[in-house]
Design a protein around this motif. Structure first.
Motif, mmCIF file in Angstrom:
data_model
loop_
_atom_site.group_PDB
_atom_site.id
_atom_site.type_symbol
_atom_site.label_atom_id
_atom_site.label_comp_id
_atom_site.label_asym_id
_atom_site.label_seq_id
_atom_site.Cartn_x
_atom_site.Cartn_y
_atom_site.Cartn_z
ATOM 1 N N ARG A 269 -29.037 54.456 5.838
ATOM 2 C CA ARG A 269 -29.072 55.896 6.126
ATOM 3 C C ARG A 269 -28.701 56.707 4.893
ATOM 4 O O ARG A 269 -29.270 57.780 4.655
ATOM 5 N N GLU A 270 -27.767 56.190 4.094
ATOM 6 C CA GLU A 270 -27.372 56.907 2.883
ATOM 7 C C GLU A 270 -28.516 56.987 1.880
ATOM 8 O O GLU A 270 -28.701 58.007 1.208
ATOM 9 N N ARG A 271 -29.323 55.935 1.797
ATOM 10 C CA ARG A 271 -30.432 55.900 0.843
ATOM 11 C C ARG A 271 -31.702 56.510 1.407
ATOM 12 O O ARG A 271 -32.749 56.449 0.777
ATOM 13 N N GLY A 272 -31.620 57.102 2.605
ATOM 14 C CA GLY A 272 -32.744 57.846 3.157
ATOM 15 C C GLY A 272 -33.792 57.012 3.847
ATOM 16 O O GLY A 272 -34.862 57.529 4.198
ATOM 17 N N LYS A 273 -33.510 55.715 4.078
ATOM 18 C CA LYS A 273 -34.491 54.886 4.755
ATOM 19 C C LYS A 273 -34.526 55.174 6.248
ATOM 20 O O LYS A 273 -35.592 55.133 6.873
ATOM 21 N N THR A 274 -33.391 55.428 6.848
ATOM 22 C CA THR A 274 -33.315 55.817 8.254
ATOM 23 C C THR A 274 -32.619 57.170 8.316
ATOM 24 O O THR A 274 -31.408 57.257 8.103
ATOM 25 N N ARG A 275 -33.371 58.191 8.596
ATOM 26 C CA ARG A 275 -32.826 59.549 8.632
ATOM 27 C C ARG A 275 -32.472 60.005 10.039
ATOM 28 O O ARG A 275 -31.654 60.913 10.209
ATOM 29 N N SER A 276 -33.082 59.406 11.051
ATOM 30 C CA SER A 276 -32.914 59.896 12.423
ATOM 31 C C SER A 276 -31.989 59.030 13.260
ATOM 32 O O SER A 276 -31.620 59.432 14.356
ATOM 33 N N HIS A 277 -31.621 57.842 12.783
ATOM 34 C CA HIS A 277 -30.782 56.964 13.590
ATOM 35 C C HIS A 277 -30.042 55.998 12.687
ATOM 36 O O HIS A 277 -30.334 55.888 11.483
ATOM 37 N N LEU A 278 -29.070 55.325 13.269
ATOM 38 C CA LEU A 278 -28.330 54.266 12.585
ATOM 39 C C LEU A 278 -28.948 52.939 12.999
ATOM 40 O O LEU A 278 -28.970 52.596 14.182
ATOM 41 N N ALA A 279 -29.462 52.207 12.033
ATOM 42 C CA ALA A 279 -30.230 50.993 12.318
ATOM 43 C C ALA A 279 -29.424 50.018 13.167
ATOM 44 O O ALA A 279 -28.236 49.795 12.935
ATOM 45 N N ALA A 280 -30.088 49.451 14.177
ATOM 46 C CA ALA A 280 -29.470 48.455 15.068
ATOM 47 C C ALA A 280 -29.861 47.071 14.571
ATOM 48 O O ALA A 280 -30.931 46.558 14.905
ATOM 49 N N LEU A 281 -29.005 46.458 13.781
ATOM 50 C CA LEU A 281 -29.308 45.182 13.148
ATOM 51 C C LEU A 281 -28.873 43.988 13.971
ATOM 52 O O LEU A 281 -29.478 42.917 13.886
ATOM 53 N N ASN A 282 -27.812 44.141 14.765
ATOM 54 C CA ASN A 282 -27.289 42.992 15.507
ATOM 55 C C ASN A 282 -28.281 42.466 16.538
ATOM 56 O O ASN A 282 -28.311 41.264 16.817
ATOM 57 N N ALA A 283 -29.079 43.355 17.121
ATOM 58 C CA ALA A 283 -30.066 42.915 18.108
ATOM 59 C C ALA A 283 -31.081 41.970 17.484
ATOM 60 O O ALA A 283 -31.484 40.964 18.086
ATOM 61 N N GLY A 284 -31.509 42.284 16.249
ATOM 62 C CA GLY A 284 -32.451 41.398 15.580
ATOM 63 C C GLY A 284 -31.806 40.127 15.083
ATOM 64 O O GLY A 284 -32.400 39.042 15.164
ATOM 65 N N LEU A 285 -30.580 40.226 14.560
ATOM 66 C CA LEU A 285 -29.882 39.029 14.089
ATOM 67 C C LEU A 285 -29.615 38.058 15.225
ATOM 68 O O LEU A 285 -29.575 36.841 15.015
ATOM 69 N N ARG A 286 -29.444 38.598 16.427
ATOM 70 C CA ARG A 286 -29.207 37.722 17.572
ATOM 71 C C ARG A 286 -30.428 36.865 17.881
ATOM 72 O O ARG A 286 -30.282 35.734 18.380
ATOM 73 N N SER A 287 -31.610 37.366 17.589
ATOM 74 C CA SER A 287 -32.835 36.622 17.898
ATOM 75 C C SER A 287 -33.178 35.576 16.843
ATOM 76 O O SER A 287 -34.067 34.756 17.057
ATOM 77 N N ILE A 288 -32.482 35.602 15.705
ATOM 78 C CA ILE A 288 -32.743 34.639 14.637
ATOM 79 C C ILE A 288 -31.814 33.438 14.807
ATOM 80 O O ILE A 288 -30.605 33.615 15.002
ATOM 81 N N PRO A 289 -32.323 32.210 14.764
ATOM 82 C CA PRO A 289 -31.445 31.038 14.903
ATOM 83 C C PRO A 289 -30.346 31.021 13.843
ATOM 84 O O PRO A 289 -30.543 31.459 12.703
ATOM 85 N N ARG A 290 -29.202 30.497 14.240
ATOM 86 C CA ARG A 290 -28.057 30.500 13.341
ATOM 87 C C ARG A 290 -28.306 29.645 12.099
ATOM 88 O O ARG A 290 -27.815 29.962 11.007
#
Length: 396
Positions: A269-290
């Motif tokens: 968000r600081e670098r302007g990649k996501t201006r409208s929301h705070l990226a939800a990364l944990n949902a995607g990391l949960r779908s990736i095998p450990r």
């Protein structure tokens, strides 16, 4: 602890990075989309203009808090977190639930703050629960004198901001008094010959029974911030992958490992990649095998993170569209309603929570529980529990 910042394999990272960039950009554009009139779709409430996708943003905070603990090996139900956040627990809160609520509050704090706040000395100190002066050296900021800051800010701050600052000052004073009390010399207790931990027995981070004496959080955090500074020349998403991987490898904090993905989202968000929301990364990391997230190969871990961003963004884009369709269907029932009707507020509430109960509706909308049941029947939302007590409704 030094992080291996060797050259990236652009050949292997190019395609996943482009796919993740595209998915994240589409999601951010959809969350901040405007209607044909050029205005953000929403309605005027007592708290200001409520955007169409604010409901999904609030929902994502709850889901991300639960996913963060899932990645740590602990299970917390979203329904329990919603009730705990509203102080309507149906049972005694567990330790995992209180941790999830702390994650929820931290994510809300980051989302409500300016983009550059999270990596400032004040922001890092607040997120870690430390004094601001400790992070002035790490971030290279100059902290002005308290007197000059007070003279400049008292003229521009509102009463609400001043009251909030007073509350924070009181909390800081309480923490200082508690630290001094814990650091007092050993005292012999109760004739048993046992003594409390003295100041010499404490680690720089706190009690040795809780914190590993050989785990230097400040040194590790400084090493992670150095990686963050070196990644500024990379594209935003590749930099986010490197910073996340450095957090997983260095492990700066012993008891706040969940803070890493939040700081990565704040960096996007600081670098302007996501201006409208705070990226939800944990949902995607949960779908990736450990075994891929924690692989020995550096490139494999980076590709796993980029795929997690893509998966999370596509799933959240579908969720935004689903909630938008549900809002359109429920708003059809607002036709010919009086201006003082509680039905619009009911729509906003049920969109901003994964589930609602009659007690929660009564508290938020200031109606009786009988009135809450009437609002539920008018909207026709589906019951989620299927039982007589502790009933809950939501958009399934």
């Amino acid at each position: 602890m030094v992080y291996d910042s060797r050259e990236l394999s652009l050949k292997d990272l190019l395609h996943p990075a482009i796919a993740a960039e595209d998915a994240l950009a589409r999601l951010d554009d959809r969350v901040g989309r405007k209607n044909d009139l050029g205005e953000v779709r929403g309605r005027r409430t007592r708290d200001g203009l409520l955007r169409e996708n604010d409901g999904w943003i609030e929902r994502s905070h709850f889901v991300e808090a639960c996913n963060a603990l899932w990645l740590a090996g602990e299970l917390v139900h979203v329904e329990d977190l919603v009730l705990h956040d509203a102080r309507m627990d149906i049972r005694t809160p567990t330790h995992e639930l209180t941790r999830a609520h702390a994650i929820l509050r931290t994510r809300r704090q980051i989302a409500a703050s300016p983009p550059a706040w999270s990596f400032s000395s004040k922001g890092l100190a607040s997120l870690r629960g430390r004094a601001t002066s400790e992070f002035a050296v790490l971030t290279g900021e100059n902290i002005p004198a308290a007197e000059s800051v007070a003279e400049d800010e008292t003229e521009v701050k509102s009463d609400a901001e001043n009251a909030f600052e007073d509350e924070l000052a009181n909390m800081d004073a309480l923490l200082v008094r508690s630290s001094r009390l814990l650091a007092q010399p050993a005292e012999v207790g109760g004739g048993r010959g046992e003594s409390k931990s003295s100041a010499a027995d404490l680690t720089p981070d706190g009690e040795p029974l809780v914190y590993d004496p050989d785990w230097d959080e400040d040194e590790r955090f400084e090493g992670w911030l150095a990686v963050h500074d070196r990644s500024r020349d990379l594209p935003p998403l590749l930099a986010a992958a490197v910073v996340w991987d450095a957090w997983e490898d260095i492990e700066p904090l012993q008891h706040q490992h969940w803070l890493g993905p939040m700081l990565v989202s704040a960096m996007l968000r600081e670098r302007g990649k996501t201006r409208s929301h705070l990226a939800a990364l944990n949902a995607g990391l949960r779908s990736i095998p450990r075994d891929r997230r924690r692989a020995r190969d550096h490139t494999t871990r980076l590709v796993a993170f980029l795929e997690a961003v893509q998966v999370s963004s596509m799933a959240n884009l579908k969720e935004v569209e689903r909630l938008s369709l549900a809002r359109m269907q429920m708003e059809r029932k607002l036709k010919d309603r009086r201006s003082t009707s509680n039905l619009p507020g009911m729509i906003d509430l049920i969109l901003s929570r994964p589930m609602v109960s009659t007690a929660l509706i009564a508290k938020e909308l200031k109606v009786s529980q009988r009135g809450a049941l009437n609002l539920i029947s008018e909207l026709g939302v589906r019951e989620m529990t299927g039982r007589g007590r502790y009933r809950a409704w939501g958009i399934v």
